[in-house]
Every structure is written in structure tokens, then in C-alpha cells.
Enzyme design. Structure first.
Site, PDB file in Angstrom:
ATOM      1  NE  ARG A 183      -3.543   0.058   2.779  1.00 20.68           N
ATOM      2  CZ  ARG A 183      -4.153   0.225   3.953  1.00 20.68           C
ATOM      3  NH1 ARG A 183      -4.138  -0.748   4.856  1.00 20.68           N
ATOM      4  NH2 ARG A 183      -4.769   1.355   4.233  1.00 20.68           N
ATOM      5  CB  CYS A 239      -2.033   3.656   9.837  1.00 21.80           C
ATOM      6  SG  CYS A 239      -3.378   4.216  10.902  1.00 21.80           S
TER       7      CYS A 239
END
Length: 281
Positions: A183, A239
Site C-alpha cells: 500500500r 496509517c
């Protein structure tokens, strides 16, 4: 009846089991379903540590005036909700989740950001509690009286995109991203719709799983090795939605770092297609 004060932000199941009768103990279940598959089976029936209250920061104890998920609520709202739960100024709070150490550090960090230090994460969470042979229950507890909890906010512990933008170009800071390498590099799709792939320019990738072994936090010595090169830096953690960033905050805390902050909006805010914030792959 005894009072307990936690010497550390992370406690093993045995320490909790030995102090279940402490007069000022509050146990909070802060479980949340992971947005990505992290390879841990969650209980199929309701399972709790006896005496647990539910701490739901995903849908309840959060800012209801934003489209961003589980953002920090106001100190006034937090104070009111904690008092309703019977939490007091002298409460010793243990937070856990049903995955291991996944959602619980976010609850720990929320209390820290609201000025309450006598709070600890149960290392290994509910699975470790069960594996140690301690009893569980199928029901949550109910608060018996109103508490006198009071928020004393530490705004420097929760930061916004403006602060992160400044930090990315300031060598005194390191911005650490807890998402997976795929990611971070923009090679794996984001689990939430409408987000760009990639990362902030200048951010460092530290996937939260690297701070753990089978859902239990690595030893302080091993965590110090991970964070050693950042020992003179002010650390900001990001995050997907501000949850697993708090795992890095816990890991850095265990490694002895003090100057820590969590970017509340995280990638859901920064990576939004219309955020106007820079993204690199």
C-alpha cells in the site's frame, strides 16, 4: 481493596489476572474488525474478559461531525462518555481487543491524548488471555456508578495534515507510515474506496506487523533496534485511518521514545482524491 498503578503501557495477561480485584481497575474491550485481512481468526461468539466494558471508538466515542472515520472527539464529549462508563480520575484502565494488539493501542492513545496516564494495553489481547487459561464471559459488564473522569487534553499527541506537511520538510521529524509495503508503494489497492495509492513525500514505511510476533509485541530490546535510528527525532505516525498508527506509537513508547504524535486523519484524509495533498509512489 487495593489500588493499582501500571508501571508500563503494555502489560501481560498474568498481571491483569493478578489484579482483577483492584478497586480502581477498569477493563475496556476496544475491538474493531480489521479493514484488511491480518490472518487472525476472531471469536465467532461474543467473548470478553470478565468485567469488560465496551469502548467503541469506531461508531460512538468519536467525532460525529466529520466524514473521516473514528476521529478524536472533543474533550467535553470524551469526559461525559467516560463518566457515564463509571471511569474515574484514579482509574487504572486496561484496553484489549479480540485480534491481539490491533485496535486497542488506539484506545490507549486516546486516553493519553486526553491526559490520563494510568492506562495500559493487554499484550496479545484476548487470544493471549485465552491461551494463558484465564476465564472469559459472553457478556459485557454494566457501569454501576458515574465516574469523575476529567479530560486534560494534550493537543500535541494528535496532529493534523498541516502539522504533518511541516514535519515532512523538517529534519527534526520522521513521519512513519504503518501500512503494508504494498500500500505504501501504491502497488496494492487501498481497502477504502476513493483513495489514491502511494505515500507522503519523505515518509518512512514501518508496517505495524513488524513490531509484533503472532499478535504479541516484540521485546523492548528488539523494538529499540527498530527505532534506534530515529532516537533524536520527533515521530509522527500515520496509517489508513489512525488505528494501526497507534501500534507504532505503542512500539516506540516501549522502545523508550517520548516525543510521539499520531496523525488522526491518516491516509483516509491525505490520500483522498480531492485532498490536494502530495502523493508519491
Amino acid at each position: 481493596m487495593s489500588h493499582i498503578t501500571f508501571p508500563n503501557s503494555l502489560i501481560p495477561p498474568q498481571l491483569l489476572a493478578e489484579n482483577l480485584s483492584a478497586e480502581n481497575l477498569i477493563i475496556l474491550d476496544a475491538s474493531m474488525k480489521p479493514v484488511t485481512n491480518i490472518g487472525v481468526a476472531q471469536p465467532t461468539v461474543p467473548t470478553y474478559i470478565p468485567g469488560s466494558l465496551r469502548f467503541d471508538y469506531d461508531t460512538h466515542i468519536c467525532d460525529h461531525n466529520t466524514s473521516l472515520p473514528h476521529m478524536m472527539p472533543t474533550p467535553e464529549f470524551f469526559t461525559e462518555e467516560m463518566q457515564k462508563m463509571g471511569i474515574r480520575k484514579d482509574s487504572a484502565i486496561v484496553v484489549y481487543d479480540n485480534v491481539g494488539v490491533y485496535a486497542s493501542p488506539r484506545a490507549w492513545w486516546m486516553f493519553r491524548a486526553m491526559g490520563h496516564d494510568n492506562v495500559a494495553v493487554l499484550d496479545g489481547g484476548l487470544p493471549a488471555w485465552i491461551n494463558a487459561g484465564y476465564e472469559t464471559t459472553a457478556t459485557l459488564a454494566t457501569p454501576t456508578s458515574r465516574g469523575d473522569f476529567a479530560s486534560h487534553p494534550r493537543p500535541e499527541l494528535i496532529v493534523d495534515s498541516q502539522t504533518v506537511t511541516h514535519a515532512l520538510s523538517d529534519s527534526a521529524f520522521s513521519v512513519m507510515d504503518a501500512r503494508s509495503a504494498g500500500r505504501f508503494k501504491g502497488q496494492e489497492p487501498e481497502p477504502r474506496a476513493g483513495l489514491r495509492g502511494g505515500h507522503m513525500p519523505g515518509a518512512v514505511n514501518l508496517p505495524f506487523a513488524e513490531t509484533q510476533t503472532n499478535g504479541v509485541m516484540k521485546s523492548p530490546a528488539l523494538l529499540r533496534e527498530i527505532f534506534n535510528e530515529y532516537q533524536n527525532k520527533k515521530l509522527i505516525f500515520s496509517c489508513g485511518t489512525g488505528v494501526t498508527a497507534c501500534i507504532l506509537a505503542l512500539a516506540a513508547d516501549q522502545a523508550g521514545h517520548k516525543n510521539l504524535a499520531v496523525y488522526d486523519g491518516s491516509w483516509t484524509e491525505w490520500g483522498a482524491a480531492d485532498s490536494g495533498l502530495p502523493v508519491v509512489k
